[in-house]
Motif scaffolding. Structure first.
Motif, PDB file in Angstrom:
ATOM      1  N   GLN A 109       8.432  53.163  32.210  1.00 40.91           N
ATOM      2  CA  GLN A 109       7.589  53.490  33.370  1.00 40.91           C
ATOM      3  C   GLN A 109       7.383  52.258  34.249  1.00 40.91           C
ATOM      4  O   GLN A 109       7.347  52.343  35.469  1.00 40.91           O
ATOM      5  N   LEU A 161       8.003  54.385  26.308  1.00 41.08           N
ATOM      6  CA  LEU A 161       7.857  55.121  27.568  1.00 41.08           C
ATOM      7  C   LEU A 161       7.154  54.266  28.622  1.00 41.08           C
ATOM      8  O   LEU A 161       7.488  54.300  29.798  1.00 41.08           O
ATOM      9  N   LYS A 162       6.166  53.502  28.166  1.00 37.00           N
ATOM     10  CA  LYS A 162       5.424  52.659  29.093  1.00 37.00           C
ATOM     11  C   LYS A 162       6.345  51.593  29.684  1.00 37.00           C
ATOM     12  O   LYS A 162       6.294  51.314  30.880  1.00 37.00           O
ATOM     13  N   GLN A 171      18.078  55.832  37.581  1.00 36.38           N
ATOM     14  CA  GLN A 171      17.716  57.239  37.430  1.00 36.38           C
ATOM     15  C   GLN A 171      16.248  57.403  37.047  1.00 36.38           C
ATOM     16  O   GLN A 171      15.557  58.277  37.549  1.00 36.38           O
ATOM     17  N   TYR A 172      15.811  56.543  36.147  1.00 37.45           N
ATOM     18  CA  TYR A 172      14.418  56.654  35.697  1.00 37.45           C
ATOM     19  C   TYR A 172      13.470  56.042  36.711  1.00 37.45           C
ATOM     20  O   TYR A 172      12.443  56.618  37.034  1.00 37.45           O
ATOM     21  N   ILE A 206       6.983  58.781  43.521  1.00 34.22           N
ATOM     22  CA  ILE A 206       5.526  58.843  43.538  1.00 34.22           C
ATOM     23  C   ILE A 206       4.976  57.915  44.606  1.00 34.22           C
ATOM     24  O   ILE A 206       4.057  58.245  45.329  1.00 34.22           O
ATOM     25  N   THR A 217      17.134  64.030  26.332  1.00 35.62           N
ATOM     26  CA  THR A 217      16.636  64.177  27.698  1.00 35.62           C
ATOM     27  C   THR A 217      17.420  63.291  28.670  1.00 35.62           C
ATOM     28  O   THR A 217      17.060  63.192  29.833  1.00 35.62           O
ATOM     29  N   GLY A 218      18.455  62.622  28.174  1.00 34.34           N
ATOM     30  CA  GLY A 218      19.341  61.903  29.080  1.00 34.34           C
ATOM     31  C   GLY A 218      19.011  60.439  29.264  1.00 34.34           C
ATOM     32  O   GLY A 218      19.510  59.800  30.184  1.00 34.34           O
ATOM     33  N   ILE A 219      18.161  59.892  28.393  1.00 40.06           N
ATOM     34  CA  ILE A 219      17.890  58.456  28.446  1.00 40.06           C
ATOM     35  C   ILE A 219      18.917  57.797  27.529  1.00 40.06           C
ATOM     36  O   ILE A 219      18.912  58.028  26.320  1.00 40.06           O
ATOM     37  N   MET A 238       4.979  55.519  22.520  1.00 41.04           N
ATOM     38  CA  MET A 238       4.388  55.428  23.855  1.00 41.04           C
ATOM     39  C   MET A 238       4.727  54.091  24.502  1.00 41.04           C
ATOM     40  O   MET A 238       4.831  53.996  25.718  1.00 41.04           O
ATOM     41  N   PHE A 239       4.881  53.042  23.686  1.00 43.77           N
ATOM     42  CA  PHE A 239       5.205  51.728  24.241  1.00 43.77           C
ATOM     43  C   PHE A 239       6.552  51.766  24.956  1.00 43.77           C
ATOM     44  O   PHE A 239       6.738  51.146  25.997  1.00 43.77           O
ATOM     45  N   GLU A 297      13.758  55.701  39.780  1.00 44.82           N
ATOM     46  CA  GLU A 297      13.666  56.535  40.974  1.00 44.82           C
ATOM     47  C   GLU A 297      12.459  57.475  40.897  1.00 44.82           C
ATOM     48  O   GLU A 297      11.817  57.741  41.900  1.00 44.82           O
ATOM     49  N   LEU A 298      12.203  57.954  39.706  1.00 43.68           N
ATOM     50  CA  LEU A 298      11.080  58.886  39.538  1.00 43.68           C
ATOM     51  C   LEU A 298       9.783  58.219  39.982  1.00 43.68           C
ATOM     52  O   LEU A 298       8.908  58.847  40.560  1.00 43.68           O
ATOM     53  N   GLN A 299       9.700  56.935  39.693  1.00 36.24           N
ATOM     54  CA  GLN A 299       8.507  56.180  40.065  1.00 36.24           C
ATOM     55  C   GLN A 299       8.450  55.982  41.582  1.00 36.24           C
ATOM     56  O   GLN A 299       7.387  56.116  42.181  1.00 36.24           O
ATOM     57  N   TYR A 329       1.938  63.987  46.908  1.00 36.69           N
ATOM     58  CA  TYR A 329       1.433  64.103  45.535  1.00 36.69           C
ATOM     59  C   TYR A 329      -0.041  63.741  45.461  1.00 36.69           C
ATOM     60  O   TYR A 329      -0.461  62.680  45.643  1.00 36.69           O
TER      61      TYR A 329
END
Ligand code: SF4
Ligand code: SF4
Lengths: 276, 149
Positions: free
Chosen positions: B57, B53-54, B135-136, B143, B96-98, B50-51, B138-140, B149
């Motif tokens: 993020q 991913l965080k 790419q990643y 939001i 997943t493409g990371i 999780m770290f 951008e997802l943020q 949303y």
């Protein structure tokens, strides 16, 4: 005697003798080609049980309903080999006592259900071994390899597109026999690890975590994949994880009731080529 | 825009080996790229995926996870457990493409100050070449900018 008649009769016997308090099986569904779970508590009700090639769901998931087995009484359940593997995992992870589970084992061949001999999880060792020997799905492997061979950026776009559809309904979690945590990590908010709204970043995180928590535990029953309302190919990501633990650790989930969970054990000579 | 891109790198390290190694690099006055933010944890066994991913993020362009060499874990087995977890998690992220180049793993002991400094430098260079993890991130942005949303 057909398998359906035979299983109905045996279920009625188990219920009338009090050997089990409940039989979890399949019944008529909303359309002729669908089956839904039925919960049978009296011998008369066993008439509702149906068993044929349309019985695909992994019913082991109902055994982890809170309190169901806590009175120490037995429950019978209709299971295919994937469901039997689930029982092995749940037992190995101390979620149930396999002695309390009476198994009506069957498999589907050419669209027809045929019985598997045995009543307890340990009776089906050979069935599980045969499943392991048969290997992981070649179709999924082909699809996974296709993804492995495109660039990381393209793969990311593929999954972004898929995960952007997710509505965070958590059907994939609810249906899964291996997802029994009372408090799922996605529901934890102190700290909040995963964005809970269903925007693509949160969906990405959720789906990565779901797949990770099922690595080496998923039995490829396909429940999550079938239940996903937006058709995200969850089977593919599950498959990739199953392949990883098989290749790296020679691990096949659900082989026996005392198989150590793959991520709760190690070998000193585990591969580590990627570590600098 | 001639400024070189300065990647943000988060390093999750165990206190007994890699953190001590980083400390040694510092006390030996070795210079290494200041792009790395070190997060010290009791053991590699405590470094939850999780770290990682965080960190992504929150805008990291690369992540390093590092601890004691096999056999040297202060808690005897923490790094063996961690190694299995990394193997699986790394494969998942890659699938997943990371990109694998952004998420790296190493063993660095308390005596390997030089290895730490070199690794941070080469990692920073690698990620500088890859550029920001748009790419990643951008997802943020989606939001933050889309009110639907
Ligand atoms: S992850 Fe999906 S396929 Fe795997 S056991 Fe759970 S429901 Fe079945
Ligand atoms: S079932 Fe599908 S839409 Fe629902 S949470 Fe799971 S992946 Fe998302």
């Amino acid at each position: 005697m057909g398998i359906q008649v035979q299983f109905r009769k045996e279920a009625a016997e188990l219920l009338s003798s009090g050997a089990v308090k409940l039989v979890i099986g399949y019944g008529e569904g909303s359309t002729p080609e669908r089956r839904r779970p039925v919960f049978v508590r009296t011998p008369a009700e066993t008439e509702r049980l149906v068993l044929d090639g349309a019985c695909v769901a992994n019913l082991s998931t109902y055994l982890i309903s809170e309190g169901l087995l806590s009175d120490g009484k037995n429950v019978a359940v209709f299971l295919k080999p994937d469901g039997i593997r689930s029982i092995n995992i749940l037992a190995a992870e101390a979620q149930l006592n396999p002695e309390q589970v009476v198994i009506f084992g069957f498999d589907i061949e050419n669209g027809e259900a045929r019985p598997l001999a045995g009543r307890k999880a340990s009776d089906f060792t050979q069935v599980v071994e045969a499943a392991k020997a048969a290997g992981l799905s070649p179709e999924l492997q082909k699809e996974a390899e296709r993804l492995d061979h495109i660039s990381a950026a393209e793969r990311f776009e593929y999954w972004k597109e898929q995960f952007s559809k997710c509505i965070k309904c958590y059907a994939c979690r609810q249906v899964c026999p291996m997802c029994y945590c009372r408090r799922c990590i996605v529901d934890v908010n102190q700290p909040q690890w995963i964005n809970t709204s269903s925007h693509t970043l949160g969906n990405f995180e959720w789906n990565i975590v779901r797949a990770f928590h099922l690595a080496g535990r998923c039995v490829a029953c396909g429940g999550c994949d079938r239940s996903c309302p937006v058709n995200i190919p969850l089977r593919l990501i599950n498959h990739r994880m199953a392949k990883e633990v098989l290749d790296a650790f020679d691990y096949y989930a659900g082989e026996s009731t005392d198989q150590k969970p793959v991520l709760a054990t190690f070998r000193q000579d585990d591969p580590e080529t990627f570590i600098l | 825009m001639s400024e070189p891109f300065e990647p943000k790198i988060v390093a999750f390290v165990c206190t007994y080996c890699t953190y001590a190694g980083a400390d040694l690099a510092g006390t030996s006055r070795m210079k290494y790229a200041s792009n790395v933010r070190i997060v010290r944890l009791p053991c590699t066994g405590r470094i939850s995926p999780m770290f990682i991913l965080k960190a992504l993020q929150k805008g990291a362009d690369g992540v390093l996870v590092s601890g004691c060499h096999p056999g040297d874990c202060h808690f005897a087995q923490g790094n063996y457990h961690a190694r299995r977890r990394w193997t699986v998690f790394r494969a998942l992220l890659a699938f997943t493409g990371i990109p694998e180049q952004r998420i790296r793993f190493s063993w660095i002991s308390a005596a390997e100050g030089a290895k730490f400094a070199e690794l941070i430098n080469s990692l920073t260079e690698d990620i500088r070449k890859l550029g920001p993890f748009e790419q990643y991130h951008e997802l943020q942005t989606v939001i933050e900018t889309q009110s639907t949303y």
